[in-house]
Scaffold this motif. Sequence first.
Motif, short mmCIF file in Angstrom:
data_model
loop_
_atom_site.label_atom_id
_atom_site.label_comp_id
_atom_site.label_asym_id
_atom_site.label_seq_id
_atom_site.Cartn_x
_atom_site.Cartn_y
_atom_site.Cartn_z
N PRO A 4 -1.72 54.69 11.15
CA PRO A 4 -1.30 53.71 11.32
C PRO A 4 -0.58 53.06 9.97
O PRO A 4 -0.17 51.92 10.37
N LYS A 5 -0.52 53.59 9.23
CA LYS A 5 0.41 53.17 8.14
C LYS A 5 1.94 52.77 8.58
O LYS A 5 2.38 52.23 8.71
N THR A 6 2.41 53.84 9.66
CA THR A 6 3.57 54.38 9.15
C THR A 6 3.66 53.61 10.93
O THR A 6 4.90 53.04 10.69
N ARG A 7 2.46 53.13 12.01
CA ARG A 7 3.03 52.12 12.92
C ARG A 7 3.21 50.77 11.57
O ARG A 7 3.12 49.77 13.07
N ALA A 8 2.06 50.04 11.40
CA ALA A 8 2.72 48.64 10.29
C ALA A 8 3.81 48.89 10.06
O ALA A 8 4.22 47.68 10.50
N HIS A 9 3.80 49.93 9.03
CA HIS A 9 5.55 50.09 8.98
C HIS A 9 6.29 49.37 10.31
O HIS A 9 7.51 48.36 9.67
N VAL A 10 6.54 50.17 11.28
CA VAL A 10 7.66 49.68 12.53
C VAL A 10 7.55 48.17 12.45
O VAL A 10 8.25 48.03 13.13
N LEU A 11 6.41 47.95 12.70
CA LEU A 11 6.40 46.47 13.38
C LEU A 11 6.60 45.87 12.56
O LEU A 11 7.00 44.81 13.28
N ARG A 12 6.40 45.63 11.26
CA ARG A 12 7.03 44.79 10.16
C ARG A 12 8.91 44.48 10.40
O ARG A 12 9.29 43.67 10.51
N LEU A 13 9.25 45.91 10.54
CA LEU A 13 11.04 45.89 10.97
C LEU A 13 11.29 45.67 11.87
O LEU A 13 12.51 44.76 12.02
N LEU A 14 10.44 45.14 12.84
CA LEU A 14 10.72 45.10 14.43
C LEU A 14 10.35 43.28 14.62
O LEU A 14 10.40 42.29 15.84
N GLU A 15 9.57 42.32 13.85
CA GLU A 15 9.53 41.42 13.32
C GLU A 15 10.20 39.98 13.65
O GLU A 15 10.05 39.27 14.66
N ASP A 16 11.90 41.14 12.84
CA ASP A 16 12.26 39.68 13.63
C ASP A 16 13.88 39.87 14.36
O ASP A 16 14.65 39.93 14.43
N LEU A 17 13.63 41.54 15.29
CA LEU A 17 14.93 41.89 16.08
C LEU A 17 14.04 41.01 17.44
O LEU A 17 13.01 40.54 17.58
N GLY A 18 15.88 41.01 17.90
CA GLY A 18 15.95 39.83 19.27
C GLY A 18 16.92 41.01 20.32
O GLY A 18 16.48 42.26 20.28
N PRO A 19 16.49 40.46 21.43
CA PRO A 19 17.23 41.93 22.03
C PRO A 19 18.52 41.93 22.21
O PRO A 19 18.95 40.84 21.11
#
Length: 215
Positions: free
Chosen positions: A72-87
Motif C-alpha cells: 500500500p505504501k508503494t502504490r500510494a507513493h506512485v499515485l502521489r507522483l502521478l497527480e499532476d501528470l498529463g498526457p
Amino acid sequence: MPTRALVFDFDGTLADTESAVLRSWQQVFEEHGVELPLEAWYAVIGTQHTTPAMFALLAERVPGVDTEALRPKTRAHVLRLLEDLGPREGVREYLETAKEQGLGLAVASSSSGAWVNPHLERLGIAGYFDAVLTGDRHKAKPDPDLYLAALDALGCEARDAIAFEDTPHGVTAAKAAGLTCVAVPNAITESLDFGQADIVLPAFTAKPLEALLTH
C-alpha cells in the motif's frame, strides 16, 4: 488498405507513468539500502509482471523484508507522483485527428482496468476510446491477446490498424497480432532496441498523425 483504427498502449505511451513508477521503486530499494538495477526493470517493463518482479528482487536483496506491508505504501507513493501528470505531448492532437478522420480508437494495456480506467478519466482522454482492453481480462504482453481483443472490439482487421507502443515487449505483442507498430519511446525506454517496430518516433510531436495514415 486505409487505416481504420488506432490502438494505444497506456503506461509510458499515452502518459509517461513509467517514469513515476520507476522512481517510486528506486526509492523503495534505496530505503532498504540497496540499488534497483535498471536491467531488472527493463526485463519486465511493458508486461504484467513489474510489481511481483520488483518485490521478488527486493526480497532477494533484503532477506526478511515484509513486501506485503510495503504494497500500500508503494502504490500510494506512485499515485502521489502521478497527480499532476498529463498526457504525453502530442497525444491529444493524435486523438483529435483520429476522431476527425472517423477512426476507431482502443487502449491495449497489460495493466489492470482498475489502474488504466481511472487514469484515462483523470487525464481527460477516456471519452476518445471505443474500447479499453486490460491485462486483468486478457493475457499480458508480449502475448498478442490484448491486440487481438482490441481488433475484435473495434471490428477491424490487423492490416487496417496501427499500434502505438513505448516498449519492445509491447512492439512484440502488436507485431505478433499483425498490426503495423509505431514505437514512441519515452525517457525510460528510449535506449532500448525497437528493431521490430515499423516506425520509431522520438515523440508524437515529431510527425502528425496524417503522415502515418494510409488512405
